[in-house]
Design a protein around this motif. Sequence first.
Motif, PDB file in Angstrom:
ATOM      1  N   LEU A 138       0.831  -1.207   0.000  1.00 17.82           N
ATOM      2  CA  LEU A 138       0.000   0.000   0.000  1.00 17.82           C
ATOM      3  C   LEU A 138       0.863   1.255   0.000  1.00 17.82           C
ATOM      4  O   LEU A 138       0.549   2.249  -0.669  1.00 17.82           O
ATOM      5  N   VAL A 139       1.956   1.210   0.761  1.00 16.54           N
ATOM      6  CA  VAL A 139       2.855   2.367   0.834  1.00 16.54           C
ATOM      7  C   VAL A 139       3.458   2.666  -0.532  1.00 16.54           C
ATOM      8  O   VAL A 139       3.498   3.821  -0.974  1.00 16.54           O
ATOM      9  N   VAL A 140       3.929   1.623  -1.207  1.00 14.39           N
ATOM     10  CA  VAL A 140       4.518   1.805  -2.540  1.00 14.39           C
ATOM     11  C   VAL A 140       3.466   2.338  -3.512  1.00 14.39           C
ATOM     12  O   VAL A 140       3.748   3.211  -4.342  1.00 14.39           O
ATOM     13  N   ALA A 141       2.232   1.835  -3.404  1.00 10.19           N
ATOM     14  CA  ALA A 141       1.175   2.263  -4.321  1.00 10.19           C
ATOM     15  C   ALA A 141       0.860   3.750  -4.173  1.00 10.19           C
ATOM     16  O   ALA A 141       0.809   4.493  -5.167  1.00 10.19           O
ATOM     17  N   VAL A 142       0.661   4.216  -2.938  1.00 10.84           N
ATOM     18  CA  VAL A 142       0.305   5.631  -2.746  1.00 10.84           C
ATOM     19  C   VAL A 142       1.493   6.533  -3.072  1.00 10.84           C
ATOM     20  O   VAL A 142       1.317   7.656  -3.568  1.00 10.84           O
ATOM     21  N   THR A 143       2.714   6.069  -2.803  1.00 12.92           N
ATOM     22  CA  THR A 143       3.897   6.876  -3.131  1.00 12.92           C
ATOM     23  C   THR A 143       4.081   6.972  -4.631  1.00 12.92           C
ATOM     24  O   THR A 143       4.411   8.041  -5.165  1.00 12.92           O
ATOM     25  N   ALA A 144       3.879   5.865  -5.337  1.00 13.73           N
ATOM     26  CA  ALA A 144       3.967   5.899  -6.800  1.00 13.73           C
ATOM     27  C   ALA A 144       2.907   6.824  -7.386  1.00 13.73           C
ATOM     28  O   ALA A 144       3.170   7.572  -8.337  1.00 13.73           O
ATOM     29  N   GLY A 145       1.700   6.793  -6.801  1.00 15.30           N
ATOM     30  CA  GLY A 145       0.662   7.706  -7.263  1.00 15.30           C
ATOM     31  C   GLY A 145       1.038   9.163  -7.063  1.00 15.30           C
ATOM     32  O   GLY A 145       0.761  10.014  -7.919  1.00 15.30           O
ATOM     33  N   TYR A 146       1.695   9.457  -5.943  1.00 14.87           N
ATOM     34  CA  TYR A 146       2.131  10.829  -5.697  1.00 14.87           C
ATOM     35  C   TYR A 146       3.210  11.243  -6.695  1.00 14.87           C
ATOM     36  O   TYR A 146       3.204  12.375  -7.186  1.00 14.87           O
ATOM     37  N   LEU A 147       4.123  10.341  -7.018  1.00 13.07           N
ATOM     38  CA  LEU A 147       5.184  10.672  -7.974  1.00 13.07           C
ATOM     39  C   LEU A 147       4.602  10.928  -9.367  1.00 13.07           C
ATOM     40  O   LEU A 147       5.078  11.807 -10.085  1.00 13.07           O
ATOM     41  N   VAL A 148       3.564  10.180  -9.734  1.00 13.55           N
ATOM     42  CA  VAL A 148       2.898  10.438 -11.013  1.00 13.55           C
ATOM     43  C   VAL A 148       2.227  11.804 -10.988  1.00 13.55           C
ATOM     44  O   VAL A 148       2.289  12.568 -11.955  1.00 13.55           O
TER      45      VAL A 148
END
Length: 244
Positions: A138-148
Amino acid sequence: MLLIGLFVFQRQWKAIWGFVASIALLTAFTALAVGPSSITGLINISLMNSIPIQVHWIDNASPAAFLHRLAGALNIAPLEQGLRWLAILVVLGVLSLSSLPQKPANDPVFGLLFGLWVLGMHLISPITWAHHLVWTLLVVAVTAGYLVHLNAQRTMPLAIVLAISYMLIAFENLTLNRFGQWQFKRGWWFLSGDYLREYFFADVRLVALVILFGFIAALVFQSNRTLYWRRWFNMASVRPELKS
């Protein structure tokens, strides 16, 4: 229970009441189904006895386990509890400061905060097994979304840091253990003997968790830098004088 702190700082009262109601209903249902002794057994056996013993197991990737091993190797056992509380206070301080600005739930920064609190859960807990780290998906998912959402020139280096940190968290135990037995037969780092050879893969996961925690905390503080600057240094009242 640590995650409720995020909703307290963000004043998400519906989530807080949902948390309280869920705990009350589940506790009442458990007491009715299997008896109140199950609750006291959980507290006395699991929380009070089992957890302190399991802190010392080699698969534990928590800071508490690392500090226990470190204190034993350096013969500073009396300082172990103090170091553990210091680590907990540092993590709680970062979580608190990063969560002071309120963000709407649909803001990508709120997702970052959620990921930061999940990582804080791993770092504060006395036990962090490999299967607990599924939460980091979940952490990787929300962080990747923020980077996008960031869509800046530095997005690619940040994505590489995110990928490497998760790769180290998800590393196979057997691979690391074999590498440790082959490469570090005489110990490594500034210690000698079997210390880091035996606990190598747990320490790798811990280092990766700390890197990811610091990485996301930096992104959150970077997104809030203007707000912190104005609040702490009262820049709003200085600007008219600068213009005149």
